[in-house]
Design an enzyme around this catalytic site. Structure first.
Site, PDB file in Angstrom:
ATOM      1  N   ASP A   1       0.834  -1.208   0.000  1.00 15.56           N
ATOM      2  CA  ASP A   1       0.000   0.000   0.000  1.00 15.56           C
ATOM      3  C   ASP A   1       0.866   1.255   0.000  1.00 15.56           C
ATOM      4  O   ASP A   1       1.963   1.247   0.559  1.00 15.56           O
ATOM      5  CB  ASP A   1      -0.905  -0.023   1.245  1.00 15.56           C
ATOM      6  CG  ASP A   1      -2.067   0.934   1.125  1.00 15.56           C
ATOM      7  OD1 ASP A   1      -2.272   1.513   0.035  1.00 15.56           O
ATOM      8  OD2 ASP A   1      -2.784   1.106   2.125  1.00 15.56           O
ATOM      9  N   GLY A   2       0.369   2.305  -0.627  1.00 17.91           N
ATOM     10  CA  GLY A   2       1.044   3.601  -0.537  1.00 17.91           C
ATOM     11  C   GLY A   2       1.668   4.093  -1.829  1.00 17.91           C
ATOM     12  O   GLY A   2       2.385   5.103  -1.820  1.00 17.91           O
TER      13      GLY A   2
ATOM     14  N   TRP B   1       3.057   7.868  -2.290  1.00 20.97           N
ATOM     15  CA  TRP B   1       4.471   8.052  -2.675  1.00 20.97           C
ATOM     16  C   TRP B   1       4.542   9.028  -3.844  1.00 20.97           C
ATOM     17  O   TRP B   1       5.371   9.947  -3.859  1.00 20.97           O
ATOM     18  CB  TRP B   1       5.086   6.698  -3.062  1.00 20.97           C
ATOM     19  CG  TRP B   1       6.553   6.763  -3.359  1.00 20.97           C
ATOM     20  CD1 TRP B   1       7.576   6.506  -2.494  1.00 20.97           C
ATOM     21  CD2 TRP B   1       7.160   7.123  -4.612  1.00 20.97           C
ATOM     22  NE1 TRP B   1       8.785   6.693  -3.124  1.00 20.97           N
ATOM     23  CE2 TRP B   1       8.566   7.080  -4.416  1.00 20.97           C
ATOM     24  CE3 TRP B   1       6.674   7.498  -5.866  1.00 20.97           C
ATOM     25  CZ2 TRP B   1       9.475   7.372  -5.437  1.00 20.97           C
ATOM     26  CZ3 TRP B   1       7.584   7.801  -6.873  1.00 20.97           C
ATOM     27  CH2 TRP B   1       8.960   7.732  -6.656  1.00 20.97           C
TER      28      TRP B   1
ATOM     29  N   SER C   1     -10.399  -7.511  -5.740  1.00 19.78           N
ATOM     30  CA  SER C   1     -11.667  -7.517  -6.471  1.00 19.78           C
ATOM     31  C   SER C   1     -12.362  -6.163  -6.330  1.00 19.78           C
ATOM     32  O   SER C   1     -13.251  -5.837  -7.107  1.00 19.78           O
ATOM     33  CB  SER C   1     -12.555  -8.674  -5.997  1.00 19.78           C
ATOM     34  OG  SER C   1     -12.471  -8.815  -4.608  1.00 19.78           O
ATOM     35  N   GLU C   2     -11.942  -5.379  -5.331  1.00 17.49           N
ATOM     36  CA  GLU C   2     -12.520  -4.042  -5.148  1.00 17.49           C
ATOM     37  C   GLU C   2     -11.773  -2.974  -5.966  1.00 17.49           C
ATOM     38  O   GLU C   2     -12.277  -1.864  -6.146  1.00 17.49           O
ATOM     39  CB  GLU C   2     -12.505  -3.651  -3.663  1.00 17.49           C
ATOM     40  CG  GLU C   2     -13.503  -4.437  -2.796  1.00 17.49           C
ATOM     41  CD  GLU C   2     -13.080  -5.867  -2.497  1.00 17.49           C
ATOM     42  OE1 GLU C   2     -11.859  -6.130  -2.398  1.00 17.49           O
ATOM     43  OE2 GLU C   2     -13.961  -6.737  -2.387  1.00 17.49           O
ATOM     44  N   ASN C   3     -10.576  -3.297  -6.430  1.00 15.37           N
ATOM     45  CA  ASN C   3      -9.785  -2.297  -7.183  1.00 15.37           C
ATOM     46  C   ASN C   3     -10.417  -1.931  -8.525  1.00 15.37           C
ATOM     47  O   ASN C   3     -10.042  -0.924  -9.135  1.00 15.37           O
ATOM     48  CB  ASN C   3      -8.345  -2.778  -7.412  1.00 15.37           C
ATOM     49  CG  ASN C   3      -7.464  -2.667  -6.188  1.00 15.37           C
ATOM     50  OD1 ASN C   3      -6.493  -3.406  -6.036  1.00 15.37           O
ATOM     51  ND2 ASN C   3      -7.781  -1.736  -5.275  1.00 15.37           N
ATOM     52  N   TRP C   4     -11.402  -2.719  -8.994  1.00 16.54           N
ATOM     53  CA  TRP C   4     -12.108  -2.347 -10.233  1.00 16.54           C
ATOM     54  C   TRP C   4     -12.817  -1.020 -10.102  1.00 16.54           C
ATOM     55  O   TRP C   4     -13.175  -0.396 -11.096  1.00 16.54           O
ATOM     56  CB  TRP C   4     -13.134  -3.423 -10.612  1.00 16.54           C
ATOM     57  CG  TRP C   4     -12.548  -4.753 -10.953  1.00 16.54           C
ATOM     58  CD1 TRP C   4     -12.644  -5.894 -10.216  1.00 16.54           C
ATOM     59  CD2 TRP C   4     -11.781  -5.104 -12.129  1.00 16.54           C
ATOM     60  NE1 TRP C   4     -11.980  -6.926 -10.838  1.00 16.54           N
ATOM     61  CE2 TRP C   4     -11.437  -6.468 -12.014  1.00 16.54           C
ATOM     62  CE3 TRP C   4     -11.342  -4.392 -13.249  1.00 16.54           C
ATOM     63  CZ2 TRP C   4     -10.688  -7.135 -12.978  1.00 16.54           C
ATOM     64  CZ3 TRP C   4     -10.601  -5.051 -14.206  1.00 16.54           C
ATOM     65  CH2 TRP C   4     -10.276  -6.408 -14.072  1.00 16.54           C
TER      66      TRP C   4
ATOM     67  N   GLU D   1       1.074 -13.676  12.407  1.00 11.64           N
ATOM     68  CA  GLU D   1       1.523 -12.466  13.075  1.00 11.64           C
ATOM     69  C   GLU D   1       1.325 -11.305  12.099  1.00 11.64           C
ATOM     70  O   GLU D   1       1.419 -11.486  10.879  1.00 11.64           O
ATOM     71  CB  GLU D   1       3.006 -12.576  13.447  1.00 11.64           C
ATOM     72  CG  GLU D   1       3.307 -13.674  14.447  1.00 11.64           C
ATOM     73  CD  GLU D   1       2.747 -13.378  15.840  1.00 11.64           C
ATOM     74  OE1 GLU D   1       2.768 -12.200  16.245  1.00 11.64           O
ATOM     75  OE2 GLU D   1       2.288 -14.326  16.502  1.00 11.64           O
TER      76      GLU D   1
END
Ligand code: FPP
Length: 228
Positions: free
Chosen positions: A16-17, A21, A62-65, A195
């Site tokens: 992520d990021g 960036w 699947s949500e990145n669409w 963890e």
């Protein structure tokens, strides 16, 4: 079942990021994703020496669409480019590629390219690189539960055997970059006893040294699996 952590076998990363960036460096988002792909390349090259058996990367959910079409296209183009440029390296280093998620729904040329990469790396024994593409953990669990139900045997073991990750070592450590403290529909079942390690580092800045740091932290943890 008290257990000082054994060396990690399987690490997964929510990368992520990239966008932040790019913003920080006053560059287009696409460059952030491009730098993110370079971070992927660095890490995959370090995989054979890391002692890990498997590294799972969340590349496209699947949500990145829901992202703007241009950004989705950029991400798919990066995947094509990565496969083209790095497949010979994966083969030479004995890295076996796995895809988790419903990747058959991606555009057909990418599916062909992925299938070819899967076939060409199938004999790799130096570690598995699992890439999550069109992946959603709840959807994966629903598919696995349906498969278990079709067998008339709905148990934790049967569901687990039908997850996309079947055959990979149990997940030891889940990393998320960029300071967000969420699992975002990634490996929810597999993370039951994993963890968790969070870092403020933005994904394009992530290096194999950060992975080492996470593995060091993991080595110092005591895992009790519900016992005491
Ligand atoms: C999150 O950054 C990252 C993604 C949604 C995609 C991850 C993709 C890559 C690292 C590059 C391609 C991968 C491979 C395997 C070649 P974000 O856009 O959500 O960042 P933000 O939260 O800062 O906006």
């Amino acid at each position: 079942m008290n257990e000082r952590a054994k060396p990690a076998r399987h690490v997964a990363i929510i990368m992520d990021g990239n966008g932040r960036w790019a913003k920080k460096h006053r560059l287009p988002r696409a460059i952030g994703h491009q730098k993110g792909a370079e971070a992927v390349r660095r890490l995959v090259r370090a995989l054979p020496d890391s002692g890990l058996e498997a590294l799972t990367l969340y590349a496209f959910s699947s949500e990145n669409w829901k992202r703007p079409e241009g950004e989705v296209d950029d991400l798919m183009a990066l995947m094509r480019r990565f496969l083209k440029s790095d497949l010979p390296d994966l083969v030479a280093n004995g890295i076996r590629l796995r895809i988790i998620g419903d990747y058959g729904a991606l555009s057909s040329d990418l599916v062909v390219q992925l299938d070819e990469a899967l076939a060409r790396t199938a004999e790799g024994t130096a570690g598995t690189l699992a890439v999550a593409l069109n992946y959603g953990s709840q959807q994966e669990i629903a598919r696995a539960a349906a498969a278990a139900a079709a067998l008339g045997d709905v148990t934790a073991e049967t569901i687990e055997a039908h997850l996309d990750t079947a055959g990979l070592p149990p997940l030891d450590l889940l990393i998320r970059t960029s300071g967000e403290l969420r699992l975002s529909n990634f490996l929810l079942w597999q993370a039951a006893y994993a963890e968790l390690w969070f870092t403020d580092t933005l994904w394009p800045d992530f290096t194999p040294a950060h992975l080492e740091q996470a593995l060091d932290a993991f080595a110092g943890r005591e895992r009790r699996y519900g016992g005491r």
